[in-house]
Design a protein around this motif. Structure first.
Motif, short mmCIF file in Angstrom:
data_model
loop_
_atom_site.label_atom_id
_atom_site.label_comp_id
_atom_site.label_asym_id
_atom_site.label_seq_id
_atom_site.Cartn_x
_atom_site.Cartn_y
_atom_site.Cartn_z
N ASP A 282 6.16 -11.31 -3.57
CA ASP A 282 4.93 -11.24 -4.37
C ASP A 282 3.81 -10.55 -3.61
N HIS A 283 4.17 -9.67 -2.69
CA HIS A 283 3.15 -8.94 -1.95
C HIS A 283 3.71 -7.60 -1.49
N VAL A 284 2.81 -6.68 -1.21
CA VAL A 284 3.17 -5.37 -0.67
C VAL A 284 2.21 -5.06 0.48
N ARG A 285 2.77 -4.69 1.62
CA ARG A 285 1.96 -4.31 2.77
C ARG A 285 1.97 -2.80 2.92
N VAL A 286 0.81 -2.21 3.08
CA VAL A 286 0.69 -0.76 3.24
C VAL A 286 0.09 -0.48 4.61
N ARG A 287 0.73 0.45 5.35
CA ARG A 287 0.27 0.79 6.70
C ARG A 287 0.29 2.30 6.88
N SER A 288 -0.55 2.75 7.77
CA SER A 288 -0.59 4.18 8.07
C SER A 288 0.70 4.60 8.75
N GLY A 289 1.24 5.74 8.31
CA GLY A 289 2.42 6.31 8.96
C GLY A 289 2.09 7.60 9.66
N GLY A 290 0.81 7.79 9.99
CA GLY A 290 0.36 9.05 10.58
C GLY A 290 -0.30 9.92 9.53
N GLU A 291 -0.19 11.23 9.67
CA GLU A 291 -0.82 12.14 8.73
C GLU A 291 -0.18 12.02 7.35
N LEU A 292 -1.01 11.97 6.31
CA LEU A 292 -0.52 11.96 4.94
C LEU A 292 0.05 13.32 4.58
N LYS A 293 1.12 13.33 3.78
CA LYS A 293 1.76 14.57 3.34
C LYS A 293 1.60 14.71 1.83
N ALA A 294 1.42 15.94 1.37
CA ALA A 294 1.23 16.21 -0.05
C ALA A 294 2.49 15.87 -0.85
N ALA A 295 2.30 15.40 -2.07
CA ALA A 295 3.41 15.14 -2.99
C ALA A 295 2.89 15.27 -4.41
#
Length: 426
Positions: A282-295
């Protein structure tokens, strides 16, 4: 009018609890019209659209109690007597969901008079699909002076194929069919979680429904529905907005009390962008993976990428390396946030229903204008990474659909306040 002041630069760290879904709560409140008994709804969000719905039901003669204190997210609705089955313009002019009372009113009382819907100016939401469906079920509908008036002794079951997928149309006719005589079969139905949430309430009230959440729904009409207690789904759009907030700021954010299976398209896209996602029950964890890439994204009906997350994703795309293409297939006028993002330094070009976003671009603070609910969230997200203090005007749009938005963001480190508050105050 209220304004937000946002100072960018802080990664968001901590946990945010997701509220109940406004887009589930509104049709579920309308469903209470179908019975004389008491309907109790839990996990109701404290947002302005809910208060508008309360006023609407009360004006018709219903008893509506919005909870306070420990029961602050509960509402009790009793429509024992509907003395005035009219959705008045002065009440519903700010809310798109007014058409949701059309079906249940005519099913319960045999007559309904409903003002044409208002709300965000993001494009047409044709009420023709509601009208055609109710006429197929035996209603006589006329329009005059901005109102629809529907009459029927008793609706009859019908086989209806929607010309296009419509969430509110599916919900409105689903409610109407529960009290219709005979069987109704609806095809090309919306499959959104909000539809299945409404169906769950209706079944708890005694309705006979099969297939909710698929393209075909069958309803066997009954003569009467009874009261029920129901808990509203978590708000998948609020959860998605905060997931992007964590990703765009390079933070470490846990989105709690959500339903991860409703977020599949967004989670998949964030992972393509290089964001680290951990999914729990019932949860989602979001973390930085470095530079964001376009999609690239293309908005589609559920389970595709939701149109209600398009503006927020575009804010993220401005911070991703490369070129992202955003195609809006649901609403024809849902790029109104683009010019405001450009004012903040974004590099975005629009051609018809396609926006091309070139990143990564440094965003700068500016005075910007909120044009609708999700555009407002997009501008807040952009402001969280902009250099300096951004002032957002007309944030009343946010208050329609996000509960305590700025307080939740402040709780995880954002510098955001309403004009007149002091930074650091919670």
């Amino acid at each position: 009018m209220d304004k937000f002041v946002v100072r960018g630069g802080n990664p968001l760290l901590g946990t945010i609890k997701v509220s109940g879904a406004k887009n589930s709560a509104l049709p579920c409140m309308a469903a209470a019209i179908l019975t004389e008994d008491e309907v109790i709804l839990e996990n109701i969000p404290q947002v302005n659209d809910i208060e508008t719905e309360r006023k609407l039901l009360t004006s018709m003669g219903a008893e509506v109690e919005l909870g306070y204190g420990r029961a602050q997210h509960r509402t009790r609705i009793k429509c024992a007597i509907l003395s005035d089955p009219v959705a008045k313009y002065e009440i519903v002019k700010t809310m798109r969901a007014s058409s949701l009372v059309l079906g249940p009113l005519i099913a319960r009382t045999g007559i309904a008079r409903v003002a044409m819907p208002g709300g965000c100016a993001i494009g047409g939401r044709p009420i023709d699909l509601h009208i055609n469906g109710l006429e197929a079920m035996g209603a006589t509908i006329t329009q005059d002076h901005g109102y629809l008036e529907a009459r029927a002794d008793r609706l009859k079951g019908a086989h209806i194929v929607f010309d296009k997928i419509t969430v509110t149309g599916t919900e409105d006719l689903l409610m109407a069919a529960t009290l219709a005589e005979g069987e109704s079969v609806f095809e090309n139905c919306a499959r959104e979680p909000e539809v299945t949430d409404l169906a769950a309430l209706l079944i708890a009230m005694g309705a006979k429904i099969e297939g909710a959440g698929t393209g075909t729904i069958r309803i066997q009409g009954v003569s009467k529905l009874h009261g029920a207690r129901h808990r509203i789904n978590p708000d998948r759009i609020e959860a998605g907005t905060f997931l992007i907030a964590g990703a765009i700021t390079g933070g470490d954010l846990n989105i709690d009390c959500c339903e991860p299976k409703h977020l599949g398209a967004l989670i998949s896209k964030l992972e393509q962008c290089g964001v680290k996602i951990d999914v729990g029950a019932d949860h989602v964890r979001v973390r930085s993976g470095g530079e964001l890439k376009a999609a690239d994204i293309t908005t589609e009906e559920y389970p595709g990428f939701p149109t209600d997350m398009q503006a927020q994703y575009m804010a993220l795309a401005t911070q991703a390396e490369g070129t992202s293409t955003v195609i809006e297939n649901i609403f024809e006028n849902r790029f109104m946030h683009v010019q405001e993002l450009i004012r903040m330094g974004a590099n975005i070009m629009i051609s018809g229903r396609t926006a091309t976003v070139r990143g990564k671009t440094p965003l700068q603070s500016a005075a910007v204008m909120c044009s609708d609910l999700r555009a407002s969230a997009s501008l807040v997200l952009a402001a969280l990474v902009a250099d300096g203090e951004t002032i957002l005007d007309r944030v009343y749009h946010l208050d329609r659909g996000y509960e305590h938005f700025e307080e939740k963001l402040r709780g995880v480190g954002a510098q955001i306040r309403r004009m007149g508050d002091v930074f650091g105050k919670k």
